[in-house]
Write a protein that holds these residues in place. Structure first.
Motif, PDB file in Angstrom:
ATOM      1  N   ILE A 179      62.106   9.248  86.400  1.00 26.71           N
ATOM      2  CA  ILE A 179      61.177  10.516  86.052  1.00 26.71           C
ATOM      3  C   ILE A 179      59.875   9.775  87.343  1.00 26.71           C
ATOM      4  CG2 ILE A 179      60.287  11.975  85.062  1.00 26.71           C
ATOM      5  CD1 ILE A 179      62.330  11.776  82.701  1.00 26.71           C
TER       6      ILE A 179
ATOM      7  N   SER B 247      64.000  16.251  82.816  1.00 29.06           N
ATOM      8  CA  SER B 247      65.033  16.282  83.370  1.00 29.06           C
ATOM      9  C   SER B 247      66.084  16.608  83.345  1.00 29.06           C
ATOM     10  CB  SER B 247      64.735  14.621  81.845  1.00 29.06           C
ATOM     11  OG  SER B 247      65.406  16.316  81.079  1.00 29.06           O
TER      12      SER B 247
ATOM     13  N   LYS C 197      69.353  15.267  88.941  1.00 25.36           N
ATOM     14  CA  LYS C 197      68.975  15.155  88.187  1.00 25.36           C
ATOM     15  C   LYS C 197      68.615  13.487  87.360  1.00 25.36           C
ATOM     16  CE  LYS C 197      70.153  19.625  86.608  1.00 25.36           C
ATOM     17  NZ  LYS C 197      72.119  19.753  86.170  1.00 25.36           N
ATOM     18  N   PRO C 198      67.226  13.422  86.700  1.00 28.18           N
ATOM     19  CA  PRO C 198      67.302  11.862  85.912  1.00 28.18           C
ATOM     20  C   PRO C 198      67.867  11.494  85.498  1.00 28.18           C
ATOM     21  CG  PRO C 198      65.623  12.606  85.789  1.00 28.18           C
ATOM     22  CD  PRO C 198      65.775  13.820  86.911  1.00 28.18           C
ATOM     23  N   GLN C 199      68.718  10.590  85.788  1.00 18.90           N
ATOM     24  CA  GLN C 199      69.986   9.728  84.376  1.00 18.90           C
ATOM     25  C   GLN C 199      69.004   8.669  83.594  1.00 18.90           C
ATOM     26  OE1 GLN C 199      72.874  10.518  83.870  1.00 18.90           O
ATOM     27  NE2 GLN C 199      72.395  12.632  86.962  1.00 18.90           N
ATOM     28  N   ARG C 200      67.906   8.078  83.947  1.00 14.12           N
ATOM     29  CA  ARG C 200      67.285   6.956  83.013  1.00 14.12           C
ATOM     30  C   ARG C 200      65.749   7.139  83.310  1.00 14.12           C
ATOM     31  NH1 ARG C 200      70.570   3.507  85.858  1.00 14.12           N
ATOM     32  NH2 ARG C 200      68.605   3.089  86.883  1.00 14.12           N
ATOM     33  N   PRO C 201      65.179   6.878  81.995  1.00 14.16           N
ATOM     34  CA  PRO C 201      63.607   7.368  82.201  1.00 14.16           C
ATOM     35  C   PRO C 201      62.921   7.080  83.126  1.00 14.16           C
ATOM     36  CG  PRO C 201      64.436   6.607  79.764  1.00 14.16           C
ATOM     37  CD  PRO C 201      65.709   6.561  80.697  1.00 14.16           C
TER      38      PRO C 201
ATOM     39  N   ASP D  49      59.949  18.545  80.845  1.00 15.72           N
ATOM     40  CA  ASP D  49      60.736  18.177  80.703  1.00 15.72           C
ATOM     41  C   ASP D  49      61.161  18.492  82.465  1.00 15.72           C
ATOM     42  OD1 ASP D  49      62.992  17.366  80.271  1.00 15.72           O
ATOM     43  OD2 ASP D  49      63.941  17.944  79.024  1.00 15.72           O
TER      44      ASP D  49
END
Ligand code: GTP
Length: 359
Positions: free
Chosen positions: A168, A142, A161-165, A140
Motif C-alpha cells: 500500500i 486495500s 489490489k495490494p495483497q500485503r501492507p 482503505d
C-alpha cells in the motif's frame, strides 16, 4: 468535446429487485442515473456522447433518443459480447469525429462524482499528457488498484489490489474518469477483451507514455451496491452533489408530479417519491427512493431503503436499509433491516418477519 460513456459489462445484479435495468437506468433522484451523468457532461462542455453498451443495450435509446432533449448528440455503440473497459473504449472510438490530438472524455456509468470535468480537461492540456486520470483518495486502499504519482502528478505505476501492507504505497485510486488523447485510443487492440486498468494503462506506462493523475477529493461514490444507489439519490436530492438533471429543487425531499403525500407524512433525508405513488399519514420516509406507483401505508417507517415501482409497504412495517422489488407486497407489521432484499412480485404476509439485532 466528445465523450465515451461506459455502460456495458457483464450485467446488473439488480434485476431481481427492479425492472429498471441495467443499473444506469434505475431512477435516482427522479430520473435514470444516466441522465445525471449525461447532463453533467453537457454542463462541462461535452456535445457528443458515444454510449458504449453491451448488456441490455436496447433499453437506452428509447429513453434518451438522439440526445436532443439534453442538447447533446448521442451515438449508441453495441458490443455483442462485452469487450471489457479498454475494448469498449476502442470499439466506441469508431463513432468519434474529433482530430487525433483532441481530448476525449471517458467515464464509467456506475460512478457519481462532483468532479470538475472541465478542470480535469484543462489540467490534461496543461500537462501535455497522453491520458489523464481522476484519482480519489480512499481510507482503505486495500480493495482498489493503486495509482501513485510524483509531485508533478505524473503516474508512476498501476498496481493491482495490494495483497500485503507494504504494497500500500498510496491511498490514491482510479476514480473511473479519464481524458485520452484521441490518437492514444487507437493503440488499444481492436476486437478483443481489454481491461483499461489491468492492460491499457500499465502498457502505456511501460511504453513511455505520459499519464497524468489529478487528485480531486470531491464527492465520489461507486454505485456497486444498492445501498450506494439509495445514498446517491438522497445526496442528489439534498444537493450534496449537484446535477442539472434533478427534476425539481434541491431539498429534504422531492415529490414528483402525480404523487400523493397525505398530511402528517414525514419526508426527509433526500427522499424521492415517484409519480403516482402514495405516502399515507403518519408514515415516515427518510433518505429513501420510492418509485412510481408504490404505496407506503399508515405508520410505516422507511429509512435508507428502496421501494420498487408499484410495491406496497404495509401499515406499521419498518424498513431500514432494505430493498423492496417492483410490485412486491410487504404486509403490515413486518420489520426488514440490514440489506434485506425482497424480489420483484414477491409477497410477504402481515407480521411475517421481525428483526433481532446481534447481541
Ligand atoms: P475491466 O477493466 O474491463 O476489467 O472492467 P472492470 O471490472 O474494472 O470495470 P467495472 O466492472 O468496474 O466497470 C466500470 C465501468 O465500465 C462500468 O460503468 C461498466 O458498466 C463499464 N464496463 C465494464 N465492462 C464493460 C464492457 O465490457 N463493455 C462496456 N461497454 N462497458 C463496460
Amino acid at each position: 468535446m466528445e465523450a465515451i460513456l461506459l455502460v456495458g459489462g457483464k450485467g446488473s445484479r439488480l434485476r431481481p429487485v427492479t425492472e429498471y435495468t441495467p443499473k444506469p437506468m434505475v431512477p435516482t433522484a427522479g430520473v435514470p442515473f444516466l441522465a445525471h451523468q449525461l447532463a453533467k457532461a453537457r454542463a462541462a462542455g461535452v456535445t457528443h456522447v458515444v454510449l458504449a453498451t453491451s448488456y441490455l443495450a436496447e433499453v437506452f435509446e428509447p429513453y434518451f433518443g438522439d440526445g436532443a432533449d439534453l442538447d447533446l448528440r448521442i451515438t449508441y455503440i453495441h458490443e455483442n459480447e462485452p469487450l471489457g473497459t479498454g475494448g469498449a473504449i476502442r470499439n466506441a472510438a469508431d463513432a468519434l469525429t474529433c482530430g487525433p490530438d483532441e481530448p476525449v472524455l471517458i467515464f464509467n456509468g456506475d460512478i457519481l462524482t462532483g468532479l470538475d470535468i472541465a478542470g480535469l480537461v484543462d489540467s490534461h492540456r496543461a500537462a501535455g499528457a497522453d491520458v489523464s486520470l481522476h484519482l480519489t483518495r480512499v481510507e482503505d486502499p486495500s480493495a482498489f488498484g493503486l495509482v501513485p504519482t510524483d509531485e508533478t502528478g505524473r503516474v508512476l505505476a498501476f498496481t493491482e489490489k495490494p495483497q500485503r501492507p507494504e504494497e500500500i504505497v498510496t491511498d490514491q485510486v482510479n476514480a473511473g474518469c479519464y481524458v485520452f488523447r484521441r490518437s492514444v485510443i487507437d493503440t488499444i487492440p481492436a476486437g478483443r477483451v481489454v481491461s483499461v486498468e489491468r492492460e491499457t494503462f500499465p502498457g502505456l506506462l511501460e511504453s513511455g507514455a505520459h499519464l497524468h493523475g489529478v487528485v480531486d477529493q470531491t464527492y465520489w461514490l461507486d454505485l456497486g451496491r444498492p445501498a450506494a444507489l439509495i445514498q446517491a439519490s438522497a445526496d442528489l436530492v439534498r444537493g450534496v452533489v449537484r446535477s442539472p438533471a434533478l427534476p425539481g429543487k434541491t431539498g429534504e425531499y422531492l415529490v414528483l408530479p402525480g404523487a400523493t403525500v397525505e398530511d402528517g407524512a414525514k419526508l426527509s433525508g433526500g427522499t424521492v417519491v415517484g409519480a403516482g405513488s402514495f405516502i399515507a399519514a403518519d408514515a415516515v420516509v427518510e433518505g429513501s427512493i420510492v418509485l412510481d406507483g408504490a404505496r407506503v401505508e399508515a405508520g410505516a417507517q422507511v429509512r435508507a431503503s428502496f421501494v420498487g415501482a408499484g410495491a406496497r409497504v404495509g401499515s406499521r412495517t419498518v424498513l431500514d436499509n432494505a430493498v423492496i422489488g417492483d410490485r412486491a407486497e410487504v404486509g403490515e407489521d413486518n420489520e426488514l433491516q440490514g440489506g434485506a432484499r425482497v424480489w420483484c412480485h414477491s409477497t410477504l404476509p402481515d407480521a411475517a418477519i421481525r428483526f433481532s439485532p446481534k447481541p
